[in-house]
Design an enzyme around this catalytic site. Structure first.
Site, PDB file in Angstrom:
ATOM      1  N   HIS A  37      12.115  51.227   8.426  1.00 42.61           N
ATOM      2  CA  HIS A  37      12.666  52.230   7.510  1.00 42.61           C
ATOM      3  C   HIS A  37      11.524  53.032   6.880  1.00 42.61           C
ATOM      4  CE1 HIS A  37      14.723  53.997   4.065  1.00 42.61           C
ATOM      5  NE2 HIS A  37      15.854  53.761   4.701  1.00 42.61           N
ATOM      6  N   HIS A  81      20.501  60.559   4.682  1.00 42.20           N
ATOM      7  CA  HIS A  81      21.079  60.060   5.934  1.00 42.20           C
ATOM      8  C   HIS A  81      22.528  60.490   6.013  1.00 42.20           C
ATOM      9  CE1 HIS A  81      17.705  56.976   5.675  1.00 42.20           C
ATOM     10  NE2 HIS A  81      17.482  57.700   6.746  1.00 42.20           N
ATOM     11  N   GLU A 109      11.054  54.240   3.995  1.00 43.34           N
ATOM     12  CA  GLU A 109      10.587  53.785   2.679  1.00 43.34           C
ATOM     13  C   GLU A 109       9.641  52.587   2.816  1.00 43.34           C
ATOM     14  OE1 GLU A 109      13.621  52.896  -0.345  1.00 43.34           O
ATOM     15  OE2 GLU A 109      12.228  51.384  -1.118  1.00 43.34           O
ATOM     16  N   CYS A 156      11.538  59.605  -5.024  1.00 48.62           N
ATOM     17  CA  CYS A 156      12.318  59.130  -6.171  1.00 48.62           C
ATOM     18  C   CYS A 156      11.405  58.340  -7.113  1.00 48.62           C
ATOM     19  CB  CYS A 156      13.448  58.241  -5.667  1.00 48.62           C
ATOM     20  SG  CYS A 156      14.392  57.490  -7.007  1.00 48.62           S
ATOM     21  N   HIS A 205      12.503  59.048  -0.121  1.00 47.60           N
ATOM     22  CA  HIS A 205      12.050  57.723   0.342  1.00 47.60           C
ATOM     23  C   HIS A 205      10.559  57.515   0.136  1.00 47.60           C
ATOM     24  CE1 HIS A 205      15.648  58.447   3.025  1.00 47.60           C
ATOM     25  NE2 HIS A 205      15.958  57.347   2.399  1.00 47.60           N
ATOM     26  N   CYS A 215      16.736  49.372  -6.869  1.00 49.35           N
ATOM     27  CA  CYS A 215      17.013  50.419  -7.861  1.00 49.35           C
ATOM     28  C   CYS A 215      18.369  50.206  -8.545  1.00 49.35           C
ATOM     29  CB  CYS A 215      16.915  51.801  -7.225  1.00 49.35           C
ATOM     30  SG  CYS A 215      18.315  52.245  -6.200  1.00 49.35           S
TER      31      CYS A 215
HETATM   32  S1  SF4 Z   1      18.017  56.109  -6.920  1.00 46.34           S
HETATM   33 FE1  SF4 Z   1      17.711  54.406  -5.491  1.00 46.34          FE
HETATM   34  S2  SF4 Z   1      18.866  54.954  -3.628  1.00 46.34           S
HETATM   35 FE2  SF4 Z   1      18.600  56.818  -4.848  1.00 46.34          FE
HETATM   36  S3  SF4 Z   1      16.742  57.759  -4.023  1.00 46.34           S
HETATM   37 FE3  SF4 Z   1      16.130  56.524  -5.797  1.00 46.34          FE
HETATM   38  S4  SF4 Z   1      15.576  54.562  -4.921  1.00 46.34           S
HETATM   39 FE4  SF4 Z   1      16.733  55.657  -3.344  1.00 46.34          FE
END
Ligand code: SF4
Length: 286
Positions: free
Chosen positions: A121, A39, A123, A93, A71, A188
């Site tokens: 969103h 983003h 995700e 991720c 995402h 996270c």
């Molecule tokens: S580390 Fe966290 S903020 Fe970064 S892509 Fe992975 S889940 Fe999203």
């Protein structure tokens, strides 16, 4: 003016790895990314300059290979893309994968799934699209509208602040005292570190700059968190958004940034601030 930077400023590993996969793939073959890889307009412009294309739906993809962003996506969305003959690369991720696995496990154990996050969103859509039934909550009003279930299994969008997740979970427990409510922590680590560092920064600063894209959820959450500890907080996307009138001579200025903010943007902002520090003070007129 004194400038202090929060710890854990650079891009998170999830976003960095996704960008690297896109750039390396585009060197070999034409690539379309499904949705926003990050983003952040500056980063996206750099990727477009490397001939990487972006599409909202698999139907809009004109290349053979398509990439899912950090995402993540639902199995249904992946199957739809593959069904159109597309070669699907996943840059999801690992911490988003963990949230998917955790939610699937709760459903398997008989819990009604609840996601704490933003309903629209990407995700959250990826987390919920494969489920037969689910609820998404982000406020006390959302909790008040929840129908009763004997067992609630709760996960969070990875970029939600932990205190908000705990608050909403406690509300669900209070609203349904007879139900079993199980929270699994899927926020996270980079988000947790950034949120904590932002609190410490905002408590020390007179003015805080939060650098990140207008549509970045974790950037918006950093703005909310900093605003609880500092009266002068500004969300900026680049140095072009800075206004000299925001700063006074003896201010301590704190800098923090969302997980998809590139180092170059942070450096540009710092350079702008340093230039003001170096500027001679306005002469005081008698
Ligand atoms: S580390 Fe966290 S903020 Fe970064 S892509 Fe992975 S889940 Fe999203």
């Amino acid at each position: 003016m004194n400038i202090i930077k929060a710890e854990h400023l650079g891009m998170c590993f999830g976003v960095r790895d996704a960008i690297a996969l896109a750039v390396n793939t585009a060197r070999r073959e034409p690539l379309t990314v499904l949705g926003d890889l990050v983003h952040n307009e500056t980063v996206l412009a750099g990727l477009r300059a490397r001939d990487i294309r972006f599409a909202r739906q698999p139907g809009e993809v004109a290349t053979r290979t398509v990439m899912i962003t950090a995402h993540g996506a639902s199995e249904r969305a992946l199957a739809l893309a593959r069904g159109q003959g597309l070669n699907v690369l996943q840059a999801t991720c690992p911490l988003v994968h963990f949230a998917h696995r955790t939610l699937a496990q709760l459903v398997q154990e008989g819990f009604h799934p609840v996601v704490i996050g933003q309903r629209d969103h990407v995700e959250v859509r990826g987390l919920t699209e494969d489920l037969a039934e689910f609820d998404v909550v982000l406020s006390a009003e959302d909790v008040a509208r929840l129908p009763a279930h004997p067992r609630f299994g709760i996960v969070a969008q990875t970029t939600q602040p932990v205190d908000k997740v705990q608050y909403l979970t406690d509300l669900i427990r209070r609203r349904f005292p007879q139900s079993e409510v199980r929270l699994r922590d899927t926020v996270c680590q980079p988000t947790k570190q950034r949120q904590q560092a932002a609190i410490e920064l905002a408590q020390r600063a007179d003015v805080v700059l939060v650098i990140g894209g207008a549509h970045s959820n974790n950037t918006r959450e950093l703005v909310n968190t900093c605003s609880r500890h500092c009266a002068r907080v500004h969300h900026v996307q680049s140095a072009a958004d800075l206004r000299p009138e925001w700063f006074h001579e003896h201010d301590t200025v704190g800098l923090t940034a969302g997980t998809s903010t590139p180092d170059t943007l942070i450096q540009q902002l710092e350079a702008w601030l340093q230039a003001r520090v170096a500027m001679p003070a306005e002469p005081v007129l008698a």
